[in-house]
Every structure is written in C-alpha cells, then in structure tokens.
Design an enzyme around this catalytic site. Sequence first.
Site, PDB file in Angstrom:
ATOM      1  N   TYR A  46       0.841  -1.192   0.000  1.00  0.00           N
ATOM      2  CA  TYR A  46       0.000   0.000   0.000  1.00  0.00           C
ATOM      3  C   TYR A  46       0.880   1.247   0.000  1.00  0.00           C
ATOM      4  O   TYR A  46       0.577   2.240  -0.674  1.00  0.00           O
ATOM      5  CB  TYR A  46      -0.934   0.005   1.217  1.00  0.00           C
ATOM      6  CG  TYR A  46      -1.944  -1.122   1.194  1.00  0.00           C
ATOM      7  CD1 TYR A  46      -3.123  -1.011   0.462  1.00  0.00           C
ATOM      8  CD2 TYR A  46      -1.722  -2.303   1.901  1.00  0.00           C
ATOM      9  CE1 TYR A  46      -4.057  -2.042   0.435  1.00  0.00           C
ATOM     10  CE2 TYR A  46      -2.639  -3.340   1.890  1.00  0.00           C
ATOM     11  CZ  TYR A  46      -3.809  -3.201   1.147  1.00  0.00           C
ATOM     12  OH  TYR A  46      -4.720  -4.226   1.116  1.00  0.00           O
TER      13      TYR A  46
ATOM     14  N   GLU B 166      -0.595 -16.714  -9.914  1.00  0.00           N
ATOM     15  CA  GLU B 166       0.365 -15.876 -10.628  1.00  0.00           C
ATOM     16  C   GLU B 166       1.812 -16.233 -10.300  1.00  0.00           C
ATOM     17  O   GLU B 166       2.686 -16.029 -11.129  1.00  0.00           O
ATOM     18  CB  GLU B 166       0.096 -14.404 -10.331  1.00  0.00           C
ATOM     19  CG  GLU B 166      -1.249 -13.951 -10.893  1.00  0.00           C
ATOM     20  CD  GLU B 166      -1.483 -12.460 -10.718  1.00  0.00           C
ATOM     21  OE1 GLU B 166      -0.547 -11.729 -10.346  1.00  0.00           O
ATOM     22  OE2 GLU B 166      -2.622 -12.030 -10.971  1.00  0.00           O
TER      23      GLU B 166
ATOM     24  N   ASN C  17     -12.481  -0.739  -5.731  1.00  0.00           N
ATOM     25  CA  ASN C  17     -12.192  -1.121  -7.117  1.00  0.00           C
ATOM     26  C   ASN C  17     -13.400  -1.848  -7.707  1.00  0.00           C
ATOM     27  O   ASN C  17     -13.748  -2.936  -7.258  1.00  0.00           O
ATOM     28  CB  ASN C  17     -10.950  -2.029  -7.133  1.00  0.00           C
ATOM     29  CG  ASN C  17     -10.642  -2.605  -8.492  1.00  0.00           C
ATOM     30  OD1 ASN C  17     -11.231  -2.228  -9.497  1.00  0.00           O
ATOM     31  ND2 ASN C  17      -9.707  -3.537  -8.510  1.00  0.00           N
TER      32      ASN C  17
ATOM     33  N   CYS D  23      -6.284  -5.611  -7.824  1.00  0.00           N
ATOM     34  CA  CYS D  23      -6.138  -5.165  -6.434  1.00  0.00           C
ATOM     35  C   CYS D  23      -5.613  -6.278  -5.531  1.00  0.00           C
ATOM     36  O   CYS D  23      -5.070  -5.995  -4.462  1.00  0.00           O
ATOM     37  CB  CYS D  23      -7.451  -4.596  -5.906  1.00  0.00           C
ATOM     38  SG  CYS D  23      -8.878  -5.659  -6.117  1.00  0.00           S
TER      39      CYS D  23
END
Length: 151
Positions: free
Chosen positions: A87, A144, A108, A116
């Site tokens: 952040y 990922e 979002n 996000c």
Amino acid sequence: MPQLSLHTPVGDITVFEEDGSIVSLDWGWVQRQERSPILDQARDQLQAYFDGALKTFDLLLAPAGSAYQRGVWQALCDIPYGETRSYLDIAATAGGSPRSVGQANGRNPIPLIIPCHRVVATSHIGGYSGGDGLPTKRWLLSLEDPHRTLL
C-alpha cells in the site's frame, strides 16, 4: 446494461459492460445474460488468465470513481503479473497515504482485471473483499506465482 456471468476457480463472477467498456466485475451469477463483443473478450481473457495463459488484460475499462481512485487503479494495473506492491508503494506512485490507497483498493469496481489482489501490507497479506476474501486473494497470488510464500 449488458452483463455476462461465468464460472471460475474463485467462484461465479459477472462482468458488466456500458458503452463498449467494462465497468464492473462482481462475484455471483445473474439470471439475465446479455452478451456483447467486449463481454465476450472479457470472458475469453478471464478464462485464459485462470488457465495461466494470460498475464496482461487488454480490455477497454471505464471504472467509475474519483480522479484519485482512478489514479490508484491505474497504479494497480501497472503491477506486473506475479508481483506484488505494498500500500505504501502505491501511495508513493499515486499519492495519498497507505490508508487512502487501501480505501481506493476496496472500492475497485473491476477486481481481477484491475489487480487489487496484488497489493499487500508491509508486514502481512492485507485484506481482500472479493470472493471468499483472503482465501481468494491467496489463490490468485498463487496462480500468478506458485512459488510465492504467502504471509
């Protein structure tokens, strides 16, 4: 507003389109389905993402939000696939504070596509409001980067 639902590994999601752009992605299934070219592209790209074959979305997006929120969301889109930012990192790029970044992150309207889930706290994984919350965030981060050690 055209909308298309699909089954994904993180639950059912629905993508919404307005004037040729993606404006929202919500968890859940809607009864009334209405396809459009951009929704078909979103479906195909989301399926490729969940298959591990797509690393960058290429869709027209029009998220509704303040100028600051849109700046934060753009900074999220700049986080490479398989990486995370704090952040604090996003605040350094988009302005504001880690708290204001967290608030923008939580608002979002197009999660997954505006990633996000790639934003973490300095000392822990942080929060996530999509799907089943933190288990969904952990699953997306593991997709990922399967070698990631999650906090």
